[in-house]
Design a protein around this motif. Structure first.
Motif, PDB file in Angstrom:
ATOM      1  N   ARG A 144       0.849  -1.196   0.000  1.00 44.83           N
ATOM      2  CA  ARG A 144       0.000   0.000   0.000  1.00 44.83           C
ATOM      3  C   ARG A 144       0.882   1.242   0.000  1.00 44.83           C
ATOM      4  O   ARG A 144       1.727   1.418   0.873  1.00 44.83           O
ATOM      5  CB  ARG A 144      -0.928  -0.011   1.205  1.00 44.83           C
ATOM      6  CG  ARG A 144      -1.930  -1.141   1.086  1.00 44.83           C
ATOM      7  CD  ARG A 144      -2.928  -1.291   2.202  1.00 44.83           C
ATOM      8  NE  ARG A 144      -2.783  -0.408   3.316  1.00 44.83           N
ATOM      9  CZ  ARG A 144      -3.797   0.156   3.953  1.00 44.83           C
ATOM     10  NH1 ARG A 144      -5.027  -0.080   3.583  1.00 44.83           N
ATOM     11  NH2 ARG A 144      -3.595   0.939   4.987  1.00 44.83           N
ATOM     12  N   VAL A 145       0.650   2.110  -0.984  1.00 44.43           N
ATOM     13  CA  VAL A 145       1.467   3.316  -1.174  1.00 44.43           C
ATOM     14  C   VAL A 145       0.760   4.506  -0.528  1.00 44.43           C
ATOM     15  O   VAL A 145      -0.397   4.801  -0.824  1.00 44.43           O
ATOM     16  CB  VAL A 145       1.717   3.580  -2.675  1.00 44.43           C
ATOM     17  CG1 VAL A 145       2.471   4.885  -2.875  1.00 44.43           C
ATOM     18  CG2 VAL A 145       2.476   2.403  -3.291  1.00 44.43           C
ATOM     19  N   LYS A 161       4.214   8.774  11.140  1.00 45.67           N
ATOM     20  CA  LYS A 161       2.816   8.323  11.260  1.00 45.67           C
ATOM     21  C   LYS A 161       2.230   8.020   9.888  1.00 45.67           C
ATOM     22  O   LYS A 161       1.517   7.027   9.711  1.00 45.67           O
ATOM     23  CB  LYS A 161       1.970   9.384  11.964  1.00 45.67           C
ATOM     24  CG  LYS A 161       2.234   9.494  13.446  1.00 45.67           C
ATOM     25  CD  LYS A 161       1.452  10.664  14.040  1.00 45.67           C
ATOM     26  CE  LYS A 161       1.752  10.848  15.510  1.00 45.67           C
ATOM     27  NZ  LYS A 161       1.182  12.112  16.020  1.00 45.67           N
ATOM     28  N   ALA A 162       2.528   8.872   8.913  1.00 46.16           N
ATOM     29  CA  ALA A 162       2.022   8.660   7.554  1.00 46.16           C
ATOM     30  C   ALA A 162       2.531   7.328   7.006  1.00 46.16           C
ATOM     31  O   ALA A 162       1.764   6.537   6.457  1.00 46.16           O
ATOM     32  CB  ALA A 162       2.442   9.817   6.648  1.00 46.16           C
ATOM     33  N   ARG A 163       3.793   7.064   7.175  1.00 51.46           N
ATOM     34  CA  ARG A 163       4.408   5.825   6.660  1.00 51.46           C
ATOM     35  C   ARG A 163       3.783   4.598   7.283  1.00 51.46           C
ATOM     36  O   ARG A 163       3.574   3.575   6.623  1.00 51.46           O
ATOM     37  CB  ARG A 163       5.912   5.864   6.907  1.00 51.46           C
ATOM     38  CG  ARG A 163       6.652   4.568   6.663  1.00 51.46           C
ATOM     39  CD  ARG A 163       6.492   4.087   5.213  1.00 51.46           C
ATOM     40  NE  ARG A 163       7.357   2.983   4.921  1.00 51.46           N
ATOM     41  CZ  ARG A 163       7.182   1.744   5.377  1.00 51.46           C
ATOM     42  NH1 ARG A 163       6.178   1.466   6.158  1.00 51.46           N
ATOM     43  NH2 ARG A 163       8.035   0.803   5.038  1.00 51.46           N
ATOM     44  N   HIS A 164       3.433   4.669   8.545  1.00 52.36           N
ATOM     45  CA  HIS A 164       2.862   3.513   9.235  1.00 52.36           C
ATOM     46  C   HIS A 164       1.418   3.227   8.832  1.00 52.36           C
ATOM     47  O   HIS A 164       0.863   2.207   9.228  1.00 52.36           O
ATOM     48  CB  HIS A 164       3.015   3.655  10.753  1.00 52.36           C
ATOM     49  CG  HIS A 164       4.406   3.357  11.206  1.00 52.36           C
ATOM     50  ND1 HIS A 164       4.927   2.084  11.280  1.00 52.36           N
ATOM     51  CD2 HIS A 164       5.420   4.189  11.564  1.00 52.36           C
ATOM     52  CE1 HIS A 164       6.178   2.129  11.668  1.00 52.36           C
ATOM     53  NE2 HIS A 164       6.510   3.400  11.845  1.00 52.36           N
ATOM     54  N   LEU A 165       0.847   4.084   8.010  1.00 57.35           N
ATOM     55  CA  LEU A 165      -0.504   3.831   7.491  1.00 57.35           C
ATOM     56  C   LEU A 165      -0.472   2.848   6.316  1.00 57.35           C
ATOM     57  O   LEU A 165      -1.501   2.312   5.919  1.00 57.35           O
ATOM     58  CB  LEU A 165      -1.160   5.141   7.038  1.00 57.35           C
ATOM     59  CG  LEU A 165      -1.444   6.144   8.149  1.00 57.35           C
ATOM     60  CD1 LEU A 165      -1.888   7.476   7.555  1.00 57.35           C
ATOM     61  CD2 LEU A 165      -2.490   5.598   9.111  1.00 57.35           C
ATOM     62  N   ARG A 185       4.667   1.826   1.906  1.00 57.39           N
ATOM     63  CA  ARG A 185       5.649   2.704   1.269  1.00 57.39           C
ATOM     64  C   ARG A 185       5.173   4.143   1.371  1.00 57.39           C
ATOM     65  O   ARG A 185       3.975   4.408   1.292  1.00 57.39           O
ATOM     66  CB  ARG A 185       5.815   2.362  -0.217  1.00 57.39           C
ATOM     67  CG  ARG A 185       6.333   0.967  -0.480  1.00 57.39           C
ATOM     68  CD  ARG A 185       7.786   0.854  -0.076  1.00 57.39           C
ATOM     69  NE  ARG A 185       8.316  -0.456  -0.431  1.00 57.39           N
ATOM     70  CZ  ARG A 185       9.595  -0.714  -0.571  1.00 57.39           C
ATOM     71  NH1 ARG A 185      10.489   0.239  -0.391  1.00 57.39           N
ATOM     72  NH2 ARG A 185       9.994  -1.925  -0.880  1.00 57.39           N
ATOM     73  N   LEU A 186       6.117   5.062   1.550  1.00 58.44           N
ATOM     74  CA  LEU A 186       5.782   6.480   1.656  1.00 58.44           C
ATOM     75  C   LEU A 186       6.478   7.274   0.557  1.00 58.44           C
ATOM     76  O   LEU A 186       7.703   7.274   0.463  1.00 58.44           O
ATOM     77  CB  LEU A 186       6.175   7.045   3.021  1.00 58.44           C
ATOM     78  CG  LEU A 186       5.944   8.549   3.227  1.00 58.44           C
ATOM     79  CD1 LEU A 186       4.467   8.906   3.084  1.00 58.44           C
ATOM     80  CD2 LEU A 186       6.474   8.984   4.593  1.00 58.44           C
ATOM     81  N   VAL A 187       5.660   7.944  -0.246  1.00 58.91           N
ATOM     82  CA  VAL A 187       6.153   8.865  -1.267  1.00 58.91           C
ATOM     83  C   VAL A 187       5.827  10.273  -0.788  1.00 58.91           C
ATOM     84  O   VAL A 187       4.680  10.570  -0.444  1.00 58.91           O
ATOM     85  CB  VAL A 187       5.485   8.608  -2.638  1.00 58.91           C
ATOM     86  CG1 VAL A 187       5.968   9.631  -3.663  1.00 58.91           C
ATOM     87  CG2 VAL A 187       5.739   7.179  -3.104  1.00 58.91           C
ATOM     88  N   LEU A 225      15.542   9.993   5.719  1.00 58.31           N
ATOM     89  CA  LEU A 225      14.703   9.362   6.729  1.00 58.31           C
ATOM     90  C   LEU A 225      14.375   7.936   6.310  1.00 58.31           C
ATOM     91  O   LEU A 225      13.932   7.693   5.187  1.00 58.31           O
ATOM     92  CB  LEU A 225      13.415  10.171   6.941  1.00 58.31           C
ATOM     93  CG  LEU A 225      13.607  11.608   7.434  1.00 58.31           C
ATOM     94  CD1 LEU A 225      12.273  12.355   7.421  1.00 58.31           C
ATOM     95  CD2 LEU A 225      14.228  11.628   8.820  1.00 58.31           C
ATOM     96  N   LEU A 226      14.571   6.993   7.214  1.00 59.24           N
ATOM     97  CA  LEU A 226      14.361   5.584   6.881  1.00 59.24           C
ATOM     98  C   LEU A 226      12.942   5.284   6.432  1.00 59.24           C
ATOM     99  O   LEU A 226      12.715   4.400   5.617  1.00 59.24           O
ATOM    100  CB  LEU A 226      14.719   4.706   8.089  1.00 59.24           C
ATOM    101  CG  LEU A 226      16.181   4.703   8.503  1.00 59.24           C
ATOM    102  CD1 LEU A 226      16.369   3.897   9.781  1.00 59.24           C
ATOM    103  CD2 LEU A 226      17.044   4.139   7.389  1.00 59.24           C
ATOM    104  N   PHE A 227      11.972   6.001   6.959  1.00 62.45           N
ATOM    105  CA  PHE A 227      10.579   5.700   6.646  1.00 62.45           C
ATOM    106  C   PHE A 227      10.069   6.437   5.413  1.00 62.45           C
ATOM    107  O   PHE A 227       8.907   6.307   5.047  1.00 62.45           O
ATOM    108  CB  PHE A 227       9.662   5.967   7.850  1.00 62.45           C
ATOM    109  CG  PHE A 227       9.986   7.210   8.615  1.00 62.45           C
ATOM    110  CD1 PHE A 227       9.540   8.441   8.200  1.00 62.45           C
ATOM    111  CD2 PHE A 227      10.761   7.127   9.767  1.00 62.45           C
ATOM    112  CE1 PHE A 227       9.843   9.584   8.894  1.00 62.45           C
ATOM    113  CE2 PHE A 227      11.068   8.273  10.479  1.00 62.45           C
ATOM    114  CZ  PHE A 227      10.604   9.506  10.044  1.00 62.45           C
ATOM    115  N   VAL A 228      10.920   7.188   4.728  1.00 61.50           N
ATOM    116  CA  VAL A 228      10.570   7.820   3.453  1.00 61.50           C
ATOM    117  C   VAL A 228      11.175   6.958   2.344  1.00 61.50           C
ATOM    118  O   VAL A 228      12.368   6.722   2.314  1.00 61.50           O
ATOM    119  CB  VAL A 228      11.098   9.269   3.369  1.00 61.50           C
ATOM    120  CG1 VAL A 228      10.910   9.833   1.969  1.00 61.50           C
ATOM    121  CG2 VAL A 228      10.408  10.150   4.406  1.00 61.50           C
TER     122      VAL A 228
END
Length: 161
Positions: free
Chosen positions: A26-27, A47-51, A54-56, A87-90
């Protein structure tokens, strides 16, 4: 992977996003200026990434920021992009020159579009695109008291005799 390798043009991010989606990931997409990265930004992006998986992050170019916020940005787009990408979560950073990320959202069609809870769902640019394609539009709580404007004001107060 080097952080600079996560900074992609729209044409380059599209096949990457397609591959993630093909794998069932899920992107999540969000956007902003991210002029002086601070705790509020880091908390929000995490928080956004944990939804999703992958986070763009859509990042306003210098020209776009200066239209939205006169006197800004304080840091150039290459610096802002590189800091975000570290950032690791980006997972990807895509610069956009328009005042809104609508073109990016239409091209990427994220599974989840997210902004801070200072927005309403109907006020989030691109919400119609995401909802029409079966995605979600969400807001996440922001850390109170953190903003680039507030940081700039504190610095200026310390420099003023």
């Amino acid at each position: 992977m080097w952080s600079k390798d996560k900074i992609l043009a729209l044409e380059a991010v599209l096949p990457v996003v397609a591959d993630w989606k093909a794998q069932g990931q899920r992107v999540v997409f969000t956007n902003g200026c991210f002029d002086l990265l601070h705790l509020g930004h880091v908390d929000y992006l995490e928080k956004a990434r944990h939804l999703g998986d992958r986070l763009v992050v859509g990042l306003n170019t210098d020209a776009s920021v200066s239209c939205l916020k006169p006197g800004r940005p304080l840091q150039d787009e290459v610096s802002r992009a590189r800091v975000l990408a570290s950032l690791l979560f980006v997972d990807a950073v895509v610069l956009f020159d328009e005042q809104t990320p609508l073109t990016l959202i239409k091209a990427i069609v994220p599974d989840i579009l997210v902004k801070g809870d200072d927005y309403t769902i109907s006020g989030i640019v691109g919400h119609e695109v995401v909802l029409q394609n079966g995605g979600q539009v969400l807001t996440v709580p922001l850390v109170a008291g953190y903003s680039t404007t507030r940081i700039v004001e504190r610095i200026q107060a310390h420099l003023t005799p």
